[in-house]
Motif scaffolding. Structure first.
Motif, PDB file in Angstrom:
ATOM      1  N   SER A  62       0.827  -1.202   0.000  1.00 24.60           N
ATOM      2  CA  SER A  62       0.000   0.000   0.000  1.00 24.60           C
ATOM      3  C   SER A  62       0.863   1.255   0.000  1.00 24.60           C
ATOM      4  O   SER A  62       1.911   1.292   0.650  1.00 24.60           O
ATOM      5  N   THR A  63       0.422   2.279  -0.722  1.00 24.47           N
ATOM      6  CA  THR A  63       1.080   3.571  -0.633  1.00 24.47           C
ATOM      7  C   THR A  63       0.037   4.675  -0.527  1.00 24.47           C
ATOM      8  O   THR A  63      -0.997   4.642  -1.220  1.00 24.47           O
ATOM      9  N   LEU A  64       0.288   5.643   0.331  1.00 26.28           N
ATOM     10  CA  LEU A  64      -0.646   6.764   0.507  1.00 26.28           C
ATOM     11  C   LEU A  64      -0.922   7.444  -0.821  1.00 26.28           C
ATOM     12  O   LEU A  64      -2.055   7.811  -1.123  1.00 26.28           O
ATOM     13  N   MET A  65       0.154   7.631  -1.617  1.00 24.20           N
ATOM     14  CA  MET A  65       0.012   8.442  -2.839  1.00 24.20           C
ATOM     15  C   MET A  65      -1.096   7.901  -3.747  1.00 24.20           C
ATOM     16  O   MET A  65      -1.762   8.657  -4.437  1.00 24.20           O
ATOM     17  N   GLY A  66      -1.313   6.606  -3.733  1.00 18.93           N
ATOM     18  CA  GLY A  66      -2.358   6.011  -4.560  1.00 18.93           C
ATOM     19  C   GLY A  66      -3.761   6.265  -4.032  1.00 18.93           C
ATOM     20  O   GLY A  66      -4.750   6.012  -4.730  1.00 18.93           O
ATOM     21  N   TYR A  67      -3.860   6.765  -2.811  1.00 13.74           N
ATOM     22  CA  TYR A  67      -5.178   7.050  -2.227  1.00 13.74           C
ATOM     23  C   TYR A  67      -5.511   8.535  -2.234  1.00 13.74           C
ATOM     24  O   TYR A  67      -6.596   8.920  -1.842  1.00 13.74           O
ATOM     25  N   ILE A  68      -4.547   9.385  -2.611  1.00 12.56           N
ATOM     26  CA  ILE A  68      -4.810  10.839  -2.585  1.00 12.56           C
ATOM     27  C   ILE A  68      -4.500  11.458  -3.949  1.00 12.56           C
ATOM     28  O   ILE A  68      -3.928  12.531  -4.033  1.00 12.56           O
ATOM     29  N   VAL A  69      -4.888  10.768  -5.008  1.00 17.03           N
ATOM     30  CA  VAL A  69      -4.594  11.253  -6.360  1.00 17.03           C
ATOM     31  C   VAL A  69      -5.428  12.484  -6.683  1.00 17.03           C
ATOM     32  O   VAL A  69      -4.919  13.472  -7.213  1.00 17.03           O
ATOM     33  N   THR A  70      -6.714  12.471  -6.366  1.00 13.31           N
ATOM     34  CA  THR A  70      -7.575  13.609  -6.697  1.00 13.31           C
ATOM     35  C   THR A  70      -7.611  14.592  -5.529  1.00 13.31           C
ATOM     36  O   THR A  70      -7.305  14.230  -4.389  1.00 13.31           O
ATOM     37  N   ARG A  71      -8.008  15.823  -5.833  1.00 12.06           N
ATOM     38  CA  ARG A  71      -8.148  16.833  -4.781  1.00 12.06           C
ATOM     39  C   ARG A  71      -9.172  16.370  -3.732  1.00 12.06           C
ATOM     40  O   ARG A  71      -8.972  16.556  -2.539  1.00 12.06           O
ATOM     41  N   LYS A  72     -10.249  15.749  -4.199  1.00  8.07           N
ATOM     42  CA  LYS A  72     -11.296  15.291  -3.274  1.00  8.07           C
ATOM     43  C   LYS A  72     -10.725  14.242  -2.301  1.00  8.07           C
ATOM     44  O   LYS A  72     -10.999  14.271  -1.103  1.00  8.07           O
ATOM     45  N   GLU A  73      -9.927  13.332  -2.855  1.00  9.69           N
ATOM     46  CA  GLU A  73      -9.333  12.291  -1.994  1.00  9.69           C
ATOM     47  C   GLU A  73      -8.365  12.912  -0.986  1.00  9.69           C
ATOM     48  O   GLU A  73      -8.346  12.550   0.194  1.00  9.69           O
ATOM     49  N   LEU A  74      -7.531  13.863  -1.485  1.00 12.00           N
ATOM     50  CA  LEU A  74      -6.583  14.505  -0.562  1.00 12.00           C
ATOM     51  C   LEU A  74      -7.342  15.224   0.556  1.00 12.00           C
ATOM     52  O   LEU A  74      -6.989  15.105   1.734  1.00 12.00           O
ATOM     53  N   GLU A  75      -8.377  15.963   0.188  1.00 15.01           N
ATOM     54  CA  GLU A  75      -9.137  16.700   1.215  1.00 15.01           C
ATOM     55  C   GLU A  75      -9.781  15.739   2.213  1.00 15.01           C
ATOM     56  O   GLU A  75      -9.827  16.012   3.413  1.00 15.01           O
ATOM     57  N   TYR A  76     -10.260  14.615   1.710  1.00 16.62           N
ATOM     58  CA  TYR A  76     -10.904  13.644   2.602  1.00 16.62           C
ATOM     59  C   TYR A  76      -9.925  13.190   3.696  1.00 16.62           C
ATOM     60  O   TYR A  76     -10.231  13.232   4.884  1.00 16.62           O
ATOM     61  N   TYR A  77      -8.732  12.801   3.272  1.00 19.72           N
ATOM     62  CA  TYR A  77      -7.765  12.295   4.265  1.00 19.72           C
ATOM     63  C   TYR A  77      -7.130  13.431   5.077  1.00 19.72           C
ATOM     64  O   TYR A  77      -6.938  13.305   6.287  1.00 19.72           O
ATOM     65  N   ALA A  78      -6.803  14.533   4.403  1.00 22.81           N
ATOM     66  CA  ALA A  78      -6.147  15.634   5.122  1.00 22.81           C
ATOM     67  C   ALA A  78      -7.065  16.207   6.185  1.00 22.81           C
ATOM     68  O   ALA A  78      -6.672  16.369   7.354  1.00 22.81           O
ATOM     69  N   ASN A  79      -8.305  16.498   5.801  1.00 24.19           N
ATOM     70  CA  ASN A  79      -9.224  17.079   6.782  1.00 24.19           C
ATOM     71  C   ASN A  79      -9.575  16.049   7.850  1.00 24.19           C
ATOM     72  O   ASN A  79      -9.779  16.405   9.015  1.00 24.19           O
TER      73      ASN A  79
END
Ligand SMILES: NC(=O)c1ccc[n+]([C@@H]2O[C@H](COP(=O)([O-])OP(=O)(O)OC[C@H]3O[C@@H](n4cnc5c(N)ncnc54)[C@H](OP(=O)(O)O)[C@@H]3O)[C@@H](O)[C@H]2O)c1
Length: 332
Positions: A271-288
């Protein structure tokens, strides 16, 4: 952009190798942001194990390479269209590359505003690792309440976050760690059982995990240690369970013969984080998700040490030398 200087302090390397290849420079050029990028004046940069993979050559790097996947600070300049509405002076945390420097030009869609009430230290101290921990328990192997989960290096940066999240989710956490002090810290942070896998006598960690689970094994193992633990992680897998490999602190996991998974219908993944935060929506989901947990006091960030930028080499030596617990930061 009048307040932005033309040169800055930065740490970079131009050949792969040990920590000695890291070069501290007080007159590196400040990067010029391209359209769609923002220039961030970094305050703290996070140190991650991946920084050592680029430095050692395990992962490819283009020279000169400024390591550092994340930093917190303030926006110094916005370039081009600005659909996300960033302003100079906004407090932000970002994920990309080039954090071991006073300034980094980052694609704006990789930048997140820091909520009020979260310090710059906690924002970057929780960011990449917290998002990774959330992605591991939500997507790589979505844990269920009541399951028994094994976390290797449970007193490390990733380990302390995973143990807290898993405990709060209602899992039974078995943590491994090297030495009694690290074991005690993992326990304080939520591990129900801790095993000193460096102990020179007594049963092996594999035997201890099997004993704790009445011979059945665990529902999932999160293994960021890699080479030294990957075989044992397969041995303690419960029937129909999963082993998630997510790092190589002791070296890369060698190829695994798929036939080894037959006996217990074991699933494995890398598993790698980068593959789960490709889109802005995905990044916001995990970051927030992470920043809200920090803001609400539900995720505690244990800082090992804040190193001056000029001591980045020492910081990487400490990390690779297994001398650290929790998160390492650089002060810019
Ligand atoms: N896949 C992803 O997206 C992702 C994202 C973030 C991090 N990671 C991975 O997560 C893992 C942990 O990262 P971290 O930054 O939080 O590091 P860390 O866990 O704070 O430090 C690494 C720890 O691994 C343990 N270890 C066991 N054998 C080791 C060896 N031979 N050499 C060095 N350390 C050894 C040590 O703990 P003990 O002394 O307790 O054994 C050491 O303190 C790394 O593999 C990293 O690459 C992956």
């Amino acid at each position: 952009m009048s307040s932005v200087p033309s040169t800055m302090k930065a740490v970079s390397f131009s050949k792969t190798g040990g920590p000695d290849v890291l070069e501290y420079n007080e007159s590196a050029p400040v990067p010029e942001p391209k359209d769609g990028e923002v220039l961030v004046k970094n305050n703290f940069a996070g140190i991650n194990y991946i920084d050592t993979y680029f430095r050692s050559g395990l992962y490819p790097a283009q020279f000169p390479f400024i390591p550092g996947q994340e930093a917190s600070g303030t926006i110094a300049k916005v370039q081009g269209d600005n659909p996300l509405g960033f302003k100079e002076g906004d407090r932000v945390v970002w994920i990309k590359v080039g954090g071991y420097a006073e300034y980094t030009a980052v694609a704006a869609d990789r930048v997140i505003k820091i909520p009020q009430g979260v310090s710059d230290e906690d924002a970057v101290g929780s960011f990449l690792m917290g998002m990774t921990a959330l992605s591991l328990i939500k997507e790589a192997y979505p844990v269920k309440k009541g399951e028994t989960i094994l976390v290797h290096a449970a007193a490390g940066g990733m380990g302390l976050l995973l143990t807290q999240l898993l405990r709060d989710f209602g899992c039974t956490v078995i943590g491994t760690a090297g030495g009694p002090e690290k074991c005690a810290l993992a326990k304080e942070n939520g591990a129900h059982h801790v095993i000193d896998y460096k102990a020179s006598s007594g049963p092996t960690w594999v035997e201890q995990v099997l004993k704790l689970t009445n011979g059945e094994g665990v529902d999932c193992t999160y293994d960021g240690v890699g080479k030294d633990t990957y075989e044992g992680s397969l041995e303690v897998a419960k029937r129909k369970s999963k082993v998630v490999y997510y790092g190589s602190a002791s070296g890369a996991v060698p190829p695994i013969n798929i036939a080894r998974l037959t006996a217990k219908n074991t699933s494995i993944m890398r598993s790698t984080l980068m593959g789960y935060i490709v889109t802005r929506k995905e990044l916001e989901y995990y970051a927030n998700g992470v920043l809200d947990l920090v803001k609400d006091g539900k995720l505690k960030i244990k800082l090992h040490k804040v190193y001056p930028l000029a001591e980045a080499k020492q910081a990487q030596e400490d990390l690779e030398g297994r001398r650290t617990t929790g998160k390492l930061l650089l002060k810019l």
